[in-house]
Design a protein around this motif. Structure first.
Motif, PDB file in Angstrom:
ATOM      1  N   TRP A 137       1.379   6.187  58.566  1.00 28.82           N
ATOM      2  CA  TRP A 137       0.220   6.799  59.221  1.00 28.82           C
ATOM      3  C   TRP A 137      -0.266   5.932  60.381  1.00 28.82           C
ATOM      4  O   TRP A 137      -1.045   6.378  61.214  1.00 28.82           O
ATOM      5  CB  TRP A 137      -0.875   7.000  58.186  1.00 28.82           C
ATOM      6  CG  TRP A 137      -2.080   7.772  58.634  1.00 28.82           C
ATOM      7  CD1 TRP A 137      -2.265   8.437  59.821  1.00 28.82           C
ATOM      8  CD2 TRP A 137      -3.292   7.958  57.878  1.00 28.82           C
ATOM      9  NE1 TRP A 137      -3.509   9.021  59.848  1.00 28.82           N
ATOM     10  CE2 TRP A 137      -4.151   8.752  58.671  1.00 28.82           C
ATOM     11  CE3 TRP A 137      -3.710   7.543  56.619  1.00 28.82           C
ATOM     12  CZ2 TRP A 137      -5.415   9.124  58.243  1.00 28.82           C
ATOM     13  CZ3 TRP A 137      -4.963   7.912  56.185  1.00 28.82           C
ATOM     14  CH2 TRP A 137      -5.809   8.698  56.987  1.00 28.82           C
ATOM     15  N   SER A 138       0.177   4.694  60.446  1.00 26.12           N
ATOM     16  CA  SER A 138      -0.272   3.715  61.434  1.00 26.12           C
ATOM     17  C   SER A 138      -1.745   3.351  61.226  1.00 26.12           C
ATOM     18  O   SER A 138      -2.476   3.097  62.178  1.00 26.12           O
ATOM     19  CB  SER A 138      -0.048   4.216  62.870  1.00 26.12           C
ATOM     20  OG  SER A 138      -0.031   3.133  63.783  1.00 26.12           O
ATOM     21  N   VAL A 139      -2.146   3.336  59.951  1.00 28.39           N
ATOM     22  CA  VAL A 139      -3.487   2.911  59.548  1.00 28.39           C
ATOM     23  C   VAL A 139      -3.310   1.785  58.532  1.00 28.39           C
ATOM     24  O   VAL A 139      -3.191   2.036  57.331  1.00 28.39           O
ATOM     25  CB  VAL A 139      -4.288   4.079  58.928  1.00 28.39           C
ATOM     26  CG1 VAL A 139      -5.680   3.602  58.494  1.00 28.39           C
ATOM     27  CG2 VAL A 139      -4.414   5.240  59.914  1.00 28.39           C
ATOM     28  N   PRO A 140      -3.227   0.543  59.000  1.00 27.13           N
ATOM     29  CA  PRO A 140      -2.958  -0.552  58.064  1.00 27.13           C
ATOM     30  C   PRO A 140      -4.045  -0.707  57.019  1.00 27.13           C
ATOM     31  O   PRO A 140      -5.227  -0.415  57.275  1.00 27.13           O
ATOM     32  CB  PRO A 140      -2.884  -1.781  58.982  1.00 27.13           C
ATOM     33  CG  PRO A 140      -3.616  -1.386  60.220  1.00 27.13           C
ATOM     34  CD  PRO A 140      -3.400   0.080  60.379  1.00 27.13           C
ATOM     35  N   ILE A 141      -3.632  -1.146  55.848  1.00 28.42           N
ATOM     36  CA  ILE A 141      -4.592  -1.398  54.778  1.00 28.42           C
ATOM     37  C   ILE A 141      -4.234  -2.706  54.080  1.00 28.42           C
ATOM     38  O   ILE A 141      -3.062  -3.033  53.876  1.00 28.42           O
ATOM     39  CB  ILE A 141      -4.603  -0.231  53.755  1.00 28.42           C
ATOM     40  CG1 ILE A 141      -5.765  -0.404  52.761  1.00 28.42           C
ATOM     41  CG2 ILE A 141      -3.265  -0.111  53.029  1.00 28.42           C
ATOM     42  CD1 ILE A 141      -5.993   0.807  51.878  1.00 28.42           C
ATOM     43  N   SER A 142      -5.269  -3.478  53.780  1.00 32.74           N
ATOM     44  CA  SER A 142      -5.125  -4.711  53.001  1.00 32.74           C
ATOM     45  C   SER A 142      -6.446  -4.919  52.273  1.00 32.74           C
ATOM     46  O   SER A 142      -7.310  -4.031  52.257  1.00 32.74           O
ATOM     47  CB  SER A 142      -4.797  -5.901  53.913  1.00 32.74           C
ATOM     48  OG  SER A 142      -5.901  -6.209  54.745  1.00 32.74           O
ATOM     49  N   SER A 143      -6.618  -6.074  51.688  1.00 31.30           N
ATOM     50  CA  SER A 143      -7.850  -6.317  50.937  1.00 31.30           C
ATOM     51  C   SER A 143      -9.078  -6.365  51.838  1.00 31.30           C
ATOM     52  O   SER A 143     -10.205  -6.167  51.364  1.00 31.30           O
ATOM     53  CB  SER A 143      -7.736  -7.620  50.145  1.00 31.30           C
ATOM     54  OG  SER A 143      -7.468  -8.708  51.025  1.00 31.30           O
ATOM     55  N   ASP A 144      -8.894  -6.597  53.139  1.00 29.73           N
ATOM     56  CA  ASP A 144     -10.038  -6.680  54.043  1.00 29.73           C
ATOM     57  C   ASP A 144      -9.882  -5.872  55.326  1.00 29.73           C
ATOM     58  O   ASP A 144     -10.673  -6.037  56.256  1.00 29.73           O
ATOM     59  CB  ASP A 144     -10.345  -8.144  54.386  1.00 29.73           C
ATOM     60  CG  ASP A 144      -9.160  -8.857  55.034  1.00 29.73           C
ATOM     61  OD1 ASP A 144      -8.092  -8.225  55.202  1.00 29.73           O
ATOM     62  OD2 ASP A 144      -9.298 -10.044  55.374  1.00 29.73           O
ATOM     63  N   VAL A 145      -8.888  -4.987  55.377  1.00 33.27           N
ATOM     64  CA  VAL A 145      -8.637  -4.197  56.579  1.00 33.27           C
ATOM     65  C   VAL A 145      -8.353  -2.751  56.206  1.00 33.27           C
ATOM     66  O   VAL A 145      -7.620  -2.462  55.261  1.00 33.27           O
ATOM     67  CB  VAL A 145      -7.440  -4.760  57.388  1.00 33.27           C
ATOM     68  CG1 VAL A 145      -7.035  -3.805  58.498  1.00 33.27           C
ATOM     69  CG2 VAL A 145      -7.789  -6.118  57.972  1.00 33.27           C
ATOM     70  N   LEU A 146      -8.942  -1.835  56.965  1.00 36.49           N
ATOM     71  CA  LEU A 146      -8.586  -0.431  56.892  1.00 36.49           C
ATOM     72  C   LEU A 146      -8.522   0.090  58.321  1.00 36.49           C
ATOM     73  O   LEU A 146      -9.555   0.238  58.982  1.00 36.49           O
ATOM     74  CB  LEU A 146      -9.609   0.377  56.085  1.00 36.49           C
ATOM     75  CG  LEU A 146      -9.348   1.893  56.085  1.00 36.49           C
ATOM     76  CD1 LEU A 146      -8.026   2.226  55.394  1.00 36.49           C
ATOM     77  CD2 LEU A 146     -10.501   2.647  55.432  1.00 36.49           C
ATOM     78  N   GLY A 147      -7.323   0.338  58.798  1.00 39.57           N
ATOM     79  CA  GLY A 147      -7.161   0.813  60.158  1.00 39.57           C
ATOM     80  C   GLY A 147      -7.740  -0.160  61.162  1.00 39.57           C
ATOM     81  O   GLY A 147      -7.347  -1.322  61.220  1.00 39.57           O
ATOM     82  N   THR A 148      -8.721   0.300  61.940  1.00 44.76           N
ATOM     83  CA  THR A 148      -9.347  -0.537  62.958  1.00 44.76           C
ATOM     84  C   THR A 148     -10.574  -1.276  62.436  1.00 44.76           C
ATOM     85  O   THR A 148     -11.255  -1.958  63.208  1.00 44.76           O
ATOM     86  CB  THR A 148      -9.772   0.347  64.156  1.00 44.76           C
ATOM     87  OG1 THR A 148     -10.570   1.438  63.672  1.00 44.76           O
ATOM     88  CG2 THR A 148      -8.548   0.919  64.856  1.00 44.76           C
ATOM     89  N   PHE A 149     -10.858  -1.143  61.139  1.00 44.92           N
ATOM     90  CA  PHE A 149     -12.064  -1.747  60.564  1.00 44.92           C
ATOM     91  C   PHE A 149     -11.724  -2.958  59.704  1.00 44.92           C
ATOM     92  O   PHE A 149     -10.678  -2.999  59.055  1.00 44.92           O
ATOM     93  CB  PHE A 149     -12.816  -0.724  59.714  1.00 44.92           C
ATOM     94  CG  PHE A 149     -13.267   0.492  60.480  1.00 44.92           C
ATOM     95  CD1 PHE A 149     -14.349   0.429  61.331  1.00 44.92           C
ATOM     96  CD2 PHE A 149     -12.578   1.688  60.353  1.00 44.92           C
ATOM     97  CE1 PHE A 149     -14.768   1.541  62.043  1.00 44.92           C
ATOM     98  CE2 PHE A 149     -12.977   2.807  61.055  1.00 44.92           C
ATOM     99  CZ  PHE A 149     -14.075   2.741  61.914  1.00 44.92           C
ATOM    100  N   LYS A 150     -12.660  -3.923  59.690  1.00 41.71           N
ATOM    101  CA  LYS A 150     -12.522  -5.101  58.845  1.00 41.71           C
ATOM    102  C   LYS A 150     -13.779  -5.252  57.993  1.00 41.71           C
ATOM    103  O   LYS A 150     -14.858  -4.795  58.361  1.00 41.71           O
ATOM    104  CB  LYS A 150     -12.313  -6.360  59.698  1.00 41.71           C
ATOM    105  CG  LYS A 150     -10.977  -6.395  60.423  1.00 41.71           C
ATOM    106  CD  LYS A 150     -10.776  -7.727  61.132  1.00 41.71           C
ATOM    107  CE  LYS A 150      -9.410  -7.796  61.798  1.00 41.71           C
ATOM    108  NZ  LYS A 150      -9.187  -9.105  62.476  1.00 41.71           N
ATOM    109  N   THR A 151     -13.620  -5.895  56.856  1.00 36.35           N
ATOM    110  CA  THR A 151     -14.763  -6.154  55.994  1.00 36.35           C
ATOM    111  C   THR A 151     -15.595  -7.299  56.565  1.00 36.35           C
ATOM    112  O   THR A 151     -15.148  -8.058  57.420  1.00 36.35           O
ATOM    113  CB  THR A 151     -14.318  -6.495  54.570  1.00 36.35           C
ATOM    114  OG1 THR A 151     -13.469  -7.653  54.615  1.00 36.35           O
ATOM    115  CG2 THR A 151     -13.551  -5.333  53.950  1.00 36.35           C
TER     116      THR A 151
END
Length: 204
Positions: A137-151
């Motif tokens: 989808w080209s929307v990266p996800i990790s424990s602190d990232v979702l797409g263009t957003f960061k925690t």
């Protein structure tokens, strides 16, 4: 079944300004719109966040470490449902993720419509994870990232499977049959009723 025949079931697909229209005639039925919640409340308002399906589906599938196929696999044929919320509002999971319409090729992980249903159709038995789909989808996800957003700065990221919050790296979450996966990003004040189930239509 060849991918060209499967596209007949999709109805209308838009890619690079071209519209492909065909008559409906497949066992893949349109999934109901909306996001069912555990209590049956109305779905939240749509988010202004828009992450469309990538123009180069084949490149994104390759980035996810998956093959492109000439037809959907039948050895493993299951479906998961994905909901994404940003700042309390639902983000649309677009149609045709993992589908290269011009090349008539398809990934084992793909979407046919905007219902949030992820089709997992592989020619071999294998495990697939949320990270692979989000890469497509080209929307990266990790424990602190979702797409263009960061925690940070009051923003948090939580991921749930069947209503139960998951710990660790969300990219590693396995996609299972009829699982409801909810990705929630935002401030704690952005109230989201996390769905624990999905109203699966007959045949999926």
């Amino acid at each position: 079944m060849p991918l060209q025949k499967r596209r007949i079931a999709i109805g209308v697909a838009v890619l690079a300004g071209a519209v492909t229209m065909a008559a409906c005639g497949s066992d893949d039925k349109k999934d109901p719109a909306g996001i069912p919640s555990a209590t049956g409340d109305d779905k939240p308002a749509a988010s202004s966040v828009s992450w469309p399906a990538p123009a180069d589906a084949s490149a994104r599938v390759k980035a996810a470490g998956l093959p492109m196929l000439g037809q959907e696999g039948q050895v493993l044929h299951i479906h998961s449902h994905l909901d994404v919320f940003v700042d309390g509002k639902a983000v649309t999971v677009p149609a045709d993720i993992g589908i290269d319409i011009p090349k008539q090729q398809i990934s084992p992980l793909h979407t046919h419509d905007t219902s949030g249903v992820v089709h997992i159709e592989s020619p071999v038995q294998a495990e697939f994870d949320l990270g692979q789909f989000m890469t497509e989808w080209s929307v990266p996800i990790s424990s602190d990232v979702l797409g263009t957003f960061k925690t940070g700065g009051g923003k948090e990221l939580h991921v749930y499977v069947n209503g139960k919050e998951q710990t660790g790296n969300p990219a590693a979450i396995k996609l299972g049959a009829h699982e409801e996966i909810a990705v929630v990003y935002g401030a704690p004040a952005d109230k989201v009723q996390v769905p624990s189930t999905y109203a699966w239509p007959e045949g999926l």
